[in-house]
Design a protein around this motif. Sequence first.
Motif, PDB file in Angstrom:
ATOM      1  N   ALA A 174       0.709  -1.206  -0.014  1.00 34.62           N
ATOM      2  CA  ALA A 174      -0.200  -0.012   0.039  1.00 34.62           C
ATOM      3  C   ALA A 174       0.702   1.138   0.045  1.00 34.62           C
ATOM      4  CB  ALA A 174      -1.039   0.010   1.050  1.00 34.62           C
ATOM      5  N   VAL A 175       2.059   1.201   0.659  1.00 37.00           N
ATOM      6  CA  VAL A 175       2.889   2.484   0.719  1.00 37.00           C
ATOM      7  C   VAL A 175       3.738   2.408  -0.541  1.00 37.00           C
ATOM      8  CG1 VAL A 175       5.125   3.234   1.743  1.00 37.00           C
ATOM      9  CG2 VAL A 175       3.195   2.130   3.152  1.00 37.00           C
ATOM     10  N   LEU A 176       3.805   1.564  -1.165  1.00 36.41           N
ATOM     11  CA  LEU A 176       4.424   1.471  -2.561  1.00 36.41           C
ATOM     12  C   LEU A 176       3.467   2.248  -3.737  1.00 36.41           C
ATOM     13  CD1 LEU A 176       7.127   0.658  -4.378  1.00 36.41           C
ATOM     14  CD2 LEU A 176       5.872  -1.495  -4.696  1.00 36.41           C
ATOM     15  N   ILE A 177       2.311   1.846  -3.479  1.00 37.91           N
ATOM     16  CA  ILE A 177       1.204   2.590  -4.606  1.00 37.91           C
ATOM     17  C   ILE A 177       1.060   3.791  -3.867  1.00 37.91           C
ATOM     18  CG2 ILE A 177      -1.328   2.447  -4.995  1.00 37.91           C
ATOM     19  CD1 ILE A 177      -1.282  -0.463  -4.393  1.00 37.91           C
ATOM     20  N   GLY A 178       1.324   4.305  -2.535  1.00 39.90           N
ATOM     21  CA  GLY A 178       1.137   5.750  -2.320  1.00 39.90           C
ATOM     22  C   GLY A 178       2.317   6.428  -2.983  1.00 39.90           C
ATOM     23  N   TRP A 179       3.545   5.877  -3.029  1.00 38.34           N
ATOM     24  CA  TRP A 179       4.819   6.390  -3.546  1.00 38.34           C
ATOM     25  C   TRP A 179       4.403   6.681  -4.981  1.00 38.34           C
ATOM     26  CZ3 TRP A 179       7.612   9.769  -1.034  1.00 38.34           C
ATOM     27  CH2 TRP A 179       8.443   9.123   0.115  1.00 38.34           C
ATOM     28  N   LEU A 181       1.528   7.187  -6.470  1.00 35.84           N
ATOM     29  CA  LEU A 181       0.468   8.086  -6.603  1.00 35.84           C
ATOM     30  C   LEU A 181       1.274   9.396  -6.227  1.00 35.84           C
ATOM     31  CD1 LEU A 181      -2.528   6.358  -5.100  1.00 35.84           C
ATOM     32  CD2 LEU A 181      -2.150   7.152  -7.742  1.00 35.84           C
ATOM     33  N   THR A 182       2.297   9.635  -5.388  1.00 32.67           N
ATOM     34  CA  THR A 182       2.837  10.670  -5.338  1.00 32.67           C
ATOM     35  C   THR A 182       3.662  11.183  -6.473  1.00 32.67           C
ATOM     36  OG1 THR A 182       2.954  10.310  -2.817  1.00 32.67           O
ATOM     37  CG2 THR A 182       4.362  11.840  -3.671  1.00 32.67           C
ATOM     38  N   ALA A 183       4.376  10.031  -7.020  1.00 30.10           N
ATOM     39  CA  ALA A 183       4.990  10.510  -8.209  1.00 30.10           C
ATOM     40  C   ALA A 183       4.023  11.168  -9.449  1.00 30.10           C
ATOM     41  CB  ALA A 183       5.826   9.430  -8.679  1.00 30.10           C
ATOM     42  N   GLY A 184       3.068  10.571  -9.459  1.00 34.61           N
ATOM     43  CA  GLY A 184       1.896  11.015 -10.320  1.00 34.61           C
ATOM     44  C   GLY A 184       1.513  12.508  -9.975  1.00 34.61           C
ATOM     45  N   THR A 185       1.247  12.785  -8.758  1.00 33.54           N
ATOM     46  CA  THR A 185       0.996  14.106  -8.180  1.00 33.54           C
ATOM     47  C   THR A 185       2.011  15.057  -8.776  1.00 33.54           C
ATOM     48  OG1 THR A 185      -0.162  13.129  -6.281  1.00 33.54           O
ATOM     49  CG2 THR A 185       0.475  15.708  -6.213  1.00 33.54           C
ATOM     50  N   VAL A 186       3.047  14.591  -8.646  1.00 33.77           N
ATOM     51  CA  VAL A 186       4.315  15.528  -8.942  1.00 33.77           C
ATOM     52  C   VAL A 186       4.175  15.862 -10.435  1.00 33.77           C
ATOM     53  CG1 VAL A 186       7.064  15.743  -9.097  1.00 33.77           C
ATOM     54  CG2 VAL A 186       5.745  14.890  -7.312  1.00 33.77           C
ATOM     55  N   ALA A 187       4.146  14.818 -11.233  1.00 35.34           N
ATOM     56  CA  ALA A 187       4.142  14.737 -12.567  1.00 35.34           C
ATOM     57  C   ALA A 187       2.802  15.765 -13.304  1.00 35.34           C
ATOM     58  CB  ALA A 187       4.001  13.466 -13.518  1.00 35.34           C
ATOM     59  N   VAL A 188       1.828  15.702 -12.545  1.00 31.05           N
ATOM     60  CA  VAL A 188       0.446  16.409 -12.898  1.00 31.05           C
ATOM     61  C   VAL A 188       0.755  18.027 -12.674  1.00 31.05           C
ATOM     62  CG1 VAL A 188      -1.973  17.017 -12.474  1.00 31.05           C
ATOM     63  CG2 VAL A 188      -1.117  14.649 -12.601  1.00 31.05           C
ATOM     64  N   LEU A 189       1.656  18.078 -11.466  1.00 35.39           N
ATOM     65  CA  LEU A 189       1.743  19.826 -11.097  1.00 35.39           C
ATOM     66  C   LEU A 189       2.592  20.257 -12.030  1.00 35.39           C
ATOM     67  CD1 LEU A 189       2.499  19.278  -7.354  1.00 35.39           C
ATOM     68  CD2 LEU A 189       0.526  20.623  -8.513  1.00 35.39           C
ATOM     69  N   PHE A 190       3.854  19.562 -12.558  1.00 43.37           N
ATOM     70  CA  PHE A 190       4.818  19.879 -13.555  1.00 43.37           C
ATOM     71  C   PHE A 190       4.194  20.293 -14.804  1.00 43.37           C
ATOM     72  CE2 PHE A 190       8.343  18.316 -10.887  1.00 43.37           C
ATOM     73  CZ  PHE A 190       9.405  19.302 -10.936  1.00 43.37           C
ATOM     74  N   LEU A 191       3.281  19.287 -15.131  1.00 41.53           N
ATOM     75  CA  LEU A 191       2.165  19.502 -16.389  1.00 41.53           C
ATOM     76  C   LEU A 191       1.482  20.606 -16.417  1.00 41.53           C
ATOM     77  CD1 LEU A 191       1.546  18.659 -19.149  1.00 41.53           C
ATOM     78  CD2 LEU A 191      -0.209  17.230 -17.973  1.00 41.53           C
TER      79      LEU A 191
END
Length: 211
Positions: A174-179, A181-191
């Motif tokens: 579950a923590v790995l999935i959280g990480w 999704l965190t990477a996805g959040t960073v990517a969305v913010l940069f975009l």
Amino acid sequence: MSLTETSTGRPRAFSDVVETLGTRPGEKLCLGEIVEAFGDRAFGPVMFFFALLNMLPWPPGGTTLTGAPLLLLSMELALGRDSLWIPRWAERIAVHRQTFRKLSGRFRKPLKLTERLARPRLYVLTGGLGQGLIGLACVFLSVVLVLPVWGGNLLPAVAIGFFSLGVMQRDGLAVLIGWLLTAGTVAVLFLAWALIVAAVEHGLRWFGHLF
């Protein structure tokens, strides 16, 4: 007998404790009551509760209020606290118990399914260092939630939800999935930032052509 334990002394499932909190007497459910109900297990459940709140379709600025408590909780987790502390004024934050029952009812089935799938594994991701890193990630995600961005609450809220589940169940997956999704959040913010910069530059060029 504690709300977090069965008659045999075994830990009760998070969903069962939530259901019990919803059926308790009293018109309002205070945050202090939730923390007291979970006791030493309060970190993960309380963060998970606020993560669920932030998954709802709030109007712009709504997650500024619901995300602020997560910022405080995440900082405590990052600092390595063993038990959850909240200030006195925060203990009095309350919702109507009927509203709480309706909200928890929406997530009851997926929550019970998640609990059945979650189990202790990949301990390195939920140990002392892993938990501190989770706290830092949740601080970043909470800051994103506090920002008044319409539609920007879902991805970071889901990420915090998986992190919280990992802390509760000691589930590294579950923590790995959280990480992720965190990477996805960073990517969305940069975009999003790149699109904003491109739009501003295009607007400036357009005004330049006019004058």
